[in-house]
Motif scaffolding. Structure first.
Motif, PDB file in Angstrom:
ATOM      1  N   VAL A  48       0.832  -1.213   0.000  1.00 42.39           N
ATOM      2  CA  VAL A  48       0.000   0.000   0.000  1.00 42.39           C
ATOM      3  C   VAL A  48       0.869   1.267   0.000  1.00 42.39           C
ATOM      4  N   GLY A  49       2.186   1.073  -0.022  1.00 43.84           N
ATOM      5  CA  GLY A  49       3.081   2.239  -0.041  1.00 43.84           C
ATOM      6  C   GLY A  49       3.424   2.746   1.347  1.00 43.84           C
ATOM      7  N   ILE A 185      -5.015   1.679   0.860  1.00 40.53           N
ATOM      8  CA  ILE A 185      -5.371   2.193  -0.461  1.00 40.53           C
ATOM      9  C   ILE A 185      -6.906   2.174  -0.523  1.00 40.53           C
ATOM     10  N   PRO A 186      -7.530   2.759  -1.538  1.00 41.84           N
ATOM     11  CA  PRO A 186      -8.987   2.926  -1.491  1.00 41.84           C
ATOM     12  C   PRO A 186      -9.807   1.629  -1.550  1.00 41.84           C
ATOM     13  N   MET A 215      -2.385   6.339  -2.659  1.00 38.45           N
ATOM     14  CA  MET A 215      -2.815   6.022  -4.040  1.00 38.45           C
ATOM     15  C   MET A 215      -4.296   6.358  -4.206  1.00 38.45           C
ATOM     16  N   SER A 216      -4.657   7.476  -3.612  1.00 40.96           N
ATOM     17  CA  SER A 216      -6.043   7.926  -3.636  1.00 40.96           C
ATOM     18  C   SER A 216      -6.276   8.701  -4.923  1.00 40.96           C
ATOM     19  N   ALA A 234     -11.729   3.367   1.133  1.00 38.03           N
ATOM     20  CA  ALA A 234     -11.349   2.665   2.364  1.00 38.03           C
ATOM     21  C   ALA A 234     -10.880   3.628   3.445  1.00 38.03           C
ATOM     22  N   GLY A 235     -10.204   4.698   3.063  1.00 40.87           N
ATOM     23  CA  GLY A 235      -9.676   5.624   4.071  1.00 40.87           C
ATOM     24  C   GLY A 235     -10.776   6.188   4.948  1.00 40.87           C
TER      25      GLY A 235
END
Lengths: 276, 143
Positions: A48-49, A185-186, A215-216, A234-235
């Motif tokens: 997810v970074g 991530i979303p 990564m939105s 998801a956030g």
């Protein structure tokens, strides 16, 4: 025939294994006395970074504060390389000196200890390395906290491995942990995975500072507009479920220039506000 | 862990610790009343279990070294650590040769242990004889 029991024999237990373990914990506490705040960056899901985000946060904070990064992802360390940290590590009187990377960031990572391309492996005179791996990895994390001469820092960021165990292991070693930042991530798959880790953290009473959605969206390098990259939100969903703020939504930028200075700056301010 | 002399009902006194280098561990005890001596022989699994916790049976004979557990157990690069040589005794070439046989990843730590032992005793030059004396004193037979 009966014998006196351990507690009935009142003489000294020379090994004092319990005291030795306590001394190990005390070394962690003592070392971190010069560190203002310890904040962990976690995610239940890999990819997810999280490490990229940790390094960008560290760089952003380093412009105004003294910051260190502990790469607790022992098996897949990446932060040292992202920050340009190099070995060898000097053994000083007060401990192992961290590598000083870009922007003066103090870094410690297994990446600095392993031969290039070699996986994390432990010596075991008894064989069966899988039996000991968990103990040795927790021991390594403890020594990274206690035996690195972190010096005086305003903020120590800990980049945790994916999964649920890292959060509770860290909190066990560092009860003064300011809290964790969850990265997602979303997508709904990521939400489910990160939620599991956050429940484990909540069950262990670990403070949850907030959620960052990475990564939105995709920022076009031409017109700078942001287009959707994944389905889902998801956030915000995680923030709502756990009653914590959504600290930032960072778009994916394809040219290695980070997640967009404006979005990053507001996220850093939100993180620092929650961690203080 | 305590040992009891059953005949005398006396707690036995810790005497010595040895690590012969085959992954096992030995600790010897003596009864202060009758003088009976015994040795506890730990197998490799038991020795590894204690070692994985970063603790020492019989107690520590010297301070914990920086990143002791990681440097003893991680399969790492030989040049990961460099020692700060300030204020240390010098090493005889014959001792350096012996030290070179220690795996590189832990060599710096082993050198530091010997150096500190020598410094505490005012020893200026670390010879092979000094190393032998320190090994027995510190229970570092495999080093």
């Amino acid at each position: 025939m009966t014998y006196r029991t351990y507690h009935q024999v009142t003489g000294e237990d020379r090994s004092q294994l319990g005291a030795q373990v306590k001394a190990q914990r005390d070394r962690v506490t003592e070392r971190l006395q010069t560190v203002g705040r310890v904040v962990a960056v976690m995610s239940g899901k890999g990819g997810v970074g999280k490490s990229y985000l940790t390094s960008w946060l560290a760089r952003a904070v380093a412009s105004t504060s003294r910051v260190g990064v502990l790469d607790a992802d022992l098996r897949s360390p990446t932060v040292a390389r992202l920050l340009g940290a190099r070995g060898p590590l000097r053994v000083g009187e007060s401990g192992i000196e961290p590598s000083i990377a870009a922007d003066g960031i103090a870094v410690f990572s297994t990446d600095l200890l392993l031969d290039e391309g070699r996986p994390l492996q432990w010596r075991s005179s008894a064989g069966d390395p899988a039996v000991w791996r968990g103990l040795l990895e927790i021991g390594a994390l403890r020594e990274f906290l206690s035996d690195v001469a972190w010096g005086s820092l305003d903020l120590l960021l800990v980049d945790l491995p994916p999964g649920t165990d890292g959060v509770t292991d860290l909190y066990d070693l560092v009860p003064s942990l300011a809290g964790i930042i969850a990265v997602t991530i979303p997508s709904d798959e990521a939400r489910r995975s990160v939620a599991r880790s956050l429940r484990a953290a909540r069950d262990a009473d670990v403070p949850i500072l907030g959620v960052i959605e990475n990564m939105s969206g995709y920022r076009c390098p031409g017109c700078a507009s942001v287009q959707p990259l994944f389905d889902g939100a998801a956030g915000q969903a995680l923030a709502d479920e756990f009653g914590v703020p959504l600290l930032g939504r960072l778009p994916f930028c394809p040219h290695g220039d980070g997640p967009g200075q404006e979005a990053l700056a507001s996220t850093v301010q939100a993180v620092l506000g929650r961690a203080s | 862990m305590k040992f009891l002399c059953i005949d005398c009902d006396e707690q036995m006194t810790y005497e010595d610790r040895q690590e012969p280098g085959d992954g096992t561990f030995t600790a010897s005890y003596v009864c202060p009343a009758c003088g009976h001596r015994m040795a506890m022989l730990a197998n490799p699994m038991e020795t590894q279990l204690v070692g994985s916790l970063g603790v020492k049976v019989g107690g520590r004979t010297l301070d914990q070294q920086p990143m002791e557990l990681v440097r003893q157990t991680l399969e790492g690069r030989d040049d990961a650590f460099v020692d700060d040589p300030s204020g240390r005794p010098t090493w005889a070439s014959t001792s350096e040769e012996r030290l070179a046989r220690v795996p590189g990843f832990v060599r710096g730590m082993v050198k530091k242990i010997y150096s500190e032992w020598a410094s505490e005793r005012g020893i200026q030059v670390i010879t092979p004889e000094v190393m032998d004396q320190a090994r027995v004193d510190l229970g570092l037979e495999e080093m």
